[in-house]
Design an enzyme around this catalytic site. Structure first.
Site, short mmCIF file in Angstrom:
data_model
loop_
_atom_site.label_atom_id
_atom_site.label_comp_id
_atom_site.label_asym_id
_atom_site.label_seq_id
_atom_site.Cartn_x
_atom_site.Cartn_y
_atom_site.Cartn_z
N ASN A 98 0.83 -1.19 0.00
CA ASN A 98 0.00 0.00 0.00
C ASN A 98 0.87 1.25 0.00
O ASN A 98 2.06 1.20 0.35
CB ASN A 98 -0.91 0.00 1.24
CG ASN A 98 -2.30 0.48 0.90
OD1 ASN A 98 -2.49 1.25 -0.04
ND2 ASN A 98 -3.28 0.04 1.68
N HIS A 99 0.28 2.38 -0.38
CA HIS A 99 0.96 3.67 -0.36
C HIS A 99 0.03 4.69 0.30
O HIS A 99 -1.19 4.58 0.19
CB HIS A 99 1.28 4.14 -1.79
CG HIS A 99 2.27 3.28 -2.51
ND1 HIS A 99 3.58 3.65 -2.71
CD2 HIS A 99 2.14 2.05 -3.07
CE1 HIS A 99 4.21 2.70 -3.37
NE2 HIS A 99 3.35 1.72 -3.61
N PRO A 100 0.59 5.68 0.96
CA PRO A 100 -0.26 6.70 1.58
C PRO A 100 -0.87 7.62 0.53
O PRO A 100 -0.19 8.02 -0.42
CB PRO A 100 0.71 7.46 2.49
CG PRO A 100 2.05 7.30 1.80
CD PRO A 100 2.02 5.95 1.18
N THR A 113 3.29 9.86 -2.79
CA THR A 113 3.04 8.43 -2.52
C THR A 113 4.33 7.63 -2.61
O THR A 113 4.33 6.42 -2.33
CB THR A 113 2.03 7.86 -3.52
OG1 THR A 113 2.54 8.01 -4.85
CG2 THR A 113 0.68 8.55 -3.41
#
Length: 209
Positions: free
Chosen positions: A81-83, A89
């Site tokens: 996942n990425h923010p 990101t």
């Protein structure tokens, strides 16, 4: 005659307990007996239990996968996942792992890869993606080409992008009985003696409940 010769052959030349392709990459993993990992697959920091196979070109990261699972080719389990609320990101700003060969971060500021859990007797169709942190219950089926970003209940069939409930495999009482029985934890001899009951739900339930 062929079955007799097969038994004699296996007595003197037993089958290998693991089949891992030479083109597969296995890093920091625990792979139990009777697991097949096919060509060009990547496994990182994962536990794979017995009688599970991967058809090939799979990616599995930070996952626990149960027994008797069937994983189609090109499936990804534990996609990172990425923010989305950070300015960028890119992991160079929040991860010390230097994914692209460099990092500006001095520590981990975002959990990229939560543990993904796949239960026992799960069938994941080809070209499916299971996001990190998801739990897939025992006996579930993931349709080909699905994107799974939420937990999947035991013995349910889901599909689509994002994956949605299609139907339950069995009724609620039957599902509860199977979850209590936990046939996947039975000894190998029990499984060999009773394998034909697995072909018919009514006969299986009549025999064991």
């Amino acid at each position: 005659m062929k079955s007799i010769l097969r038994k004699i052959y296996r007595t003197f030349i037993p089958l290998p307990k693991k089949k891992i392709s030479s083109s597969a990459t296995i890093d920091k993993c625990e792979i139990n007996d009777f697991v097949k990992i096919s060509q060009h697959s990547y496994f990182y920091k994962s536990i794979i239990q017995s009688y599970t196979y991967f058809a090939g070109f799979n990616s599995v990261m930070n996952a626990r996968i149960g027994k008797f699972c069937s994983i189609g080719d090109y499936s990804i389990i534990g996609a990172g996942n990425h923010p989305i609320d950070f300015i960028s990101t890119s992991p160079v700003f929040y991860s010390p792992n230097a994914q692209c060969g460099v990092t500006f971060s001095d520590d981990t500021y975002f959990e990229e890869m939560k543990e993904t859990i796949v239960g026992n007797d799960v069938w994941i169709g080809a070209y499916s993606m299971i996001m990190c942190g998801v739990t897939i219950g025992d006996g579930a089926i993931i349709a080909t080409g699905s994107f799974v970003n939420k937990d999947v209940e035991p013995y349910t069939i889901v599909g689509g992008t994002p994956a949605k409930l299609i139907r339950q495999r069995f009724n609620s009482d039957e599902i509860n009985q199977l979850l209590v029985l936990k046939w996947w934890d039975k000894p190998e001899q029990w499984l060999r003696e009773n394998f034909k009951y697995f072909h018919n739900k009514s006969e299986f339930i009549s025999k064991f409940f």
